[in-house]
Design a protein around this motif. Structure first.
Motif, short mmCIF file in Angstrom:
data_model
loop_
_atom_site.label_atom_id
_atom_site.label_comp_id
_atom_site.label_asym_id
_atom_site.label_seq_id
_atom_site.Cartn_x
_atom_site.Cartn_y
_atom_site.Cartn_z
N UNK A 1 -12.37 -8.44 -31.61
CA UNK A 1 -13.66 -8.11 -31.01
C UNK A 1 -13.80 -6.61 -30.80
N UNK A 2 -12.69 -5.99 -30.31
CA UNK A 2 -12.72 -4.54 -30.11
C UNK A 2 -12.89 -3.81 -31.44
N UNK A 3 -12.12 -4.28 -32.42
CA UNK A 3 -12.22 -3.66 -33.76
C UNK A 3 -13.61 -3.86 -34.33
N UNK A 4 -14.14 -5.09 -34.13
CA UNK A 4 -15.49 -5.39 -34.64
C UNK A 4 -16.52 -4.51 -33.97
N UNK A 5 -16.37 -4.35 -32.62
CA UNK A 5 -17.31 -3.50 -31.88
C UNK A 5 -17.22 -2.06 -32.34
N UNK A 6 -15.98 -1.58 -32.49
CA UNK A 6 -15.77 -0.20 -32.95
C UNK A 6 -16.33 -0.02 -34.36
N UNK A 7 -16.04 -1.01 -35.21
CA UNK A 7 -16.53 -0.94 -36.59
C UNK A 7 -18.05 -0.95 -36.62
N UNK A 8 -18.64 -1.83 -35.77
CA UNK A 8 -20.10 -1.93 -35.72
C UNK A 8 -20.71 -0.62 -35.23
N UNK A 9 -20.07 -0.04 -34.18
CA UNK A 9 -20.56 1.24 -33.65
C UNK A 9 -20.46 2.34 -34.69
N UNK A 10 -19.29 2.41 -35.34
CA UNK A 10 -19.09 3.42 -36.39
C UNK A 10 -20.07 3.22 -37.53
N UNK A 11 -20.27 1.97 -37.88
CA UNK A 11 -21.22 1.67 -38.96
C UNK A 11 -22.63 2.08 -38.57
#
Length: 536
Positions: free
Chosen positions: A345-355
């Motif tokens: 979830x953290x990685x997904x959130x970070x990835x989503x934010x970065x994206x």
């Protein structure tokens, strides 16, 4: 003494599930050799299964690694080494759960169901059978897996109830096997299912039909799977025992024992056969044989299930530990999954934010780039239009200048022509004092020169005003050559008098030509002829 589930029941499910699962799992040279030797050379089969496990471990192929471990555990269980069987099943189940492999979990659950049933832990056994069935049904309905696995799970439960003499429930699950099997194999017989049906019919008192089915099953397994005749002969022995045909019953009990010894298979059925045939010999007062068979049964039972059995001793020590270990593993797995989920979830959130940031930046850059290109394009268009206007103005000015020069030249020609006409008139008045022949030659020469003036003028006009005649003629096809000449002189702002002089006609003729020209050009009374022609 506990009521034992026969190993042959496990072996039925084992044979069916292995043959069906081989259609899904991959194989290798070690696995093939292990399967060839599992009922011939136990040690060699074990060695090749272990090599197969090493092979798939090296390949990091968890799915097929689980299958090799499971098959090895089945073999240990078939040969009464329940401790190692348990070890293998738990390891396989742990790997299946870790890799979220539902199919392999269903196969391991089925095998665990049999192991729990050996010690009369029927609730736990049915729980595992139920888990296997639930997963296989779900896989076949959602993911398109073969219904053979569902049939195998129904078959296992049917065998479980049949052994525990709950024939009605066994019949229900066997009917489910048939229902699934016939939906896929219309008109095809499955003799594993048929032999079970024959046994149930015998217990219902339908001896003729039961005998017919079991004898056909015997013929089939003689050709295709001789080791399974241990069970077929046991079924026939029970059939004849119920019919009170004790001679045939003894024969088939002994045949079941004989096949079991030859193929080293269904060892637990040896206990059942020895007990049953011992009772028959006892009833017929053949006490020596009765004693011999009951002694064999007791010795085998002590060896397999007795308190002195090393395998059994180990199993009793670890069975509760495994349950605790499983619970501990489940808790650990849940914690790991929760941790992994949180990390994901953290990685997904970070990835989503970065994206999102990247996309936003790209959109801003794209908009700015687009605006810059648009501004640049507009500037280039403005510059191009300015250049075109300047070029057009320069071209118009050049044409106007040349037309003025042409008009000036034409006026000079007109003056020249007027001078020549005056000279001609003067010569004509004094022709009596002149040489007539010489005068006529001069007049002809002058007249010839006057005719060439227009041609010279027209050539220069066309060179300066390219397309003028062509455009007029294209829009007004009825214009004559004289009309075009008048148009050319109008464009140069010639007066009617100058036109008459240049064309060698009267002023009245020029006015008439202009009038006719307006009609051909379809001009109204208020339309300016000069402005109209200037646009061409």
């Amino acid at each position: 003494m506990f009521k034992r589930t026969p190993i042959s029941i496990v072996f039925i499910a084992f044979c069916i599930s292995i043959s069906w699962s081989q259609q899904l799992y991959k194989t290798n040279q070690y696995l093939e050799k292990a399967r060839e030797n599992k009922f011939v050379n136990f040690e060699k089969a074990i060695h090749n299964y272990e090599k197969s496990i090493e092979f798939f471990t090296f390949k990091k192929d968890t799915f097929n690694l689980i299958n090799s471990i499971n098959e090895l555990s089945e073999l240990y269980g078939h040969n009464l080494n329940y401790g190692k069987a348990y070890d293998g099943y738990w390891k396989a189940l742990f790997l299946a759960e870790k890799s979220d492999d539902s199919f392999s979990k269903s196969r391991v659950y089925q095998s665990l169901g049999w192991l729990y049933s050996f010690y009369n832990r029927n609730t736990k056994a049915l729980e595992n059978f139920g888990n296997a069935l639930t997963i296989s049904k779900d896989l076949s309905s959602k993911n398109g897996f073969s219904i053979d696995y569902t049939i195998s799970d129904y078959f296992s439960i049917a065998n479980f109830y049949r052994y525990n003499k709950d024939y009605e429930t066994a019949r229900t699950y066997l009917d489910s096997c048939y229902l699934y099997f016939r939906s896929k194999n219309e008109g095809v017989r499955n003799y594993f299912l048929e032999s079970e049906r024959g046994f149930l019919l015998a217990n219902e008192g339908k001896f003729e039909k039961a005998e017919e089915i079991l004898l056909k099953s015997e013929e089939y397994f003689k050709e295709n799977n001789e080791s399974y005749l241990v069970i077929i002969h046991y079924f026939l022995a029970r059939l004849y025992q119920l019919k009170k045909d004790y001679k045939q019953s003894k024969f088939h009990y002994n045949k079941s024992l004989e096949v079991s010894y030859v193929h080293n298979s269904h060892m637990n059925y040896q206990i059942i056969n020895h007990k049953e045939v011992s009772q028959l010999y006892y009833d017929s007062k053949d006490y020596q044989r009765a004693f011999s068979h009951i002694k064999e049964a007791i010795d085998l039972e002590n060896k397999i299930f007795g308190i002195n059995s090393k395998n059994n001793e180990y199993l009793f020590e670890i069975k509760d530990q495994y349950r605790l270990q499983k619970e501990k593993q489940e808790k650990l797995l849940k914690e790991q999954r929760l941790s992994e989920l949180e990390s994901k979830q953290k990685i997904s959130l970070l990835s989503a934010t970065l994206l999102f940031v990247t996309l936003f930046f790209l959109i801003i850059v794209g908009i700015m780039t687009f605006k810059n290109l648009k501004r640049k394009h507009k500037r280039e268009q403005r510059l191009l239009k300015q250049k075109q206007r300047l070029k057009l103005n320069e071209s118009k000015k050049a044409i106007e200048l040349k037309n003025k020069e042409l008009a000036k030249s034409a006026l000079q020609l007109i003056e020249k022509d007027e001078f020549i006409v005056g000279l001609k008139n003067s010569l004509a008045e004094n022709k009596d004092n002149l040489n007539l022949n010489s005068v006529n030659k001069i007049i002809k020469s002058i007249q010839s020169g006057m005719g060439s003036n227009w041609k010279e003028f027209e050539a220069r006009f066309i060179n300066i005003n390219q397309g003028f005649y062509k455009n007029l003629k294209s829009n007004f096809p009825t214009l004559t050559q004289t009309d075009l000449k008048i148009c050319a002189l109008i464009k140069l702002n010639f007066s009617s008098k100058d036109m008459a002089s240049l064309l060698g006609i009267s002023v009245e003729s020029v006015h008439t030509s202009r009038y006719r020209l307006r009609k051909k050009l379809q001009l109204e009374r208020n339309d300016n002829l000069v402005e109209f022609i200037s646009n061409y």
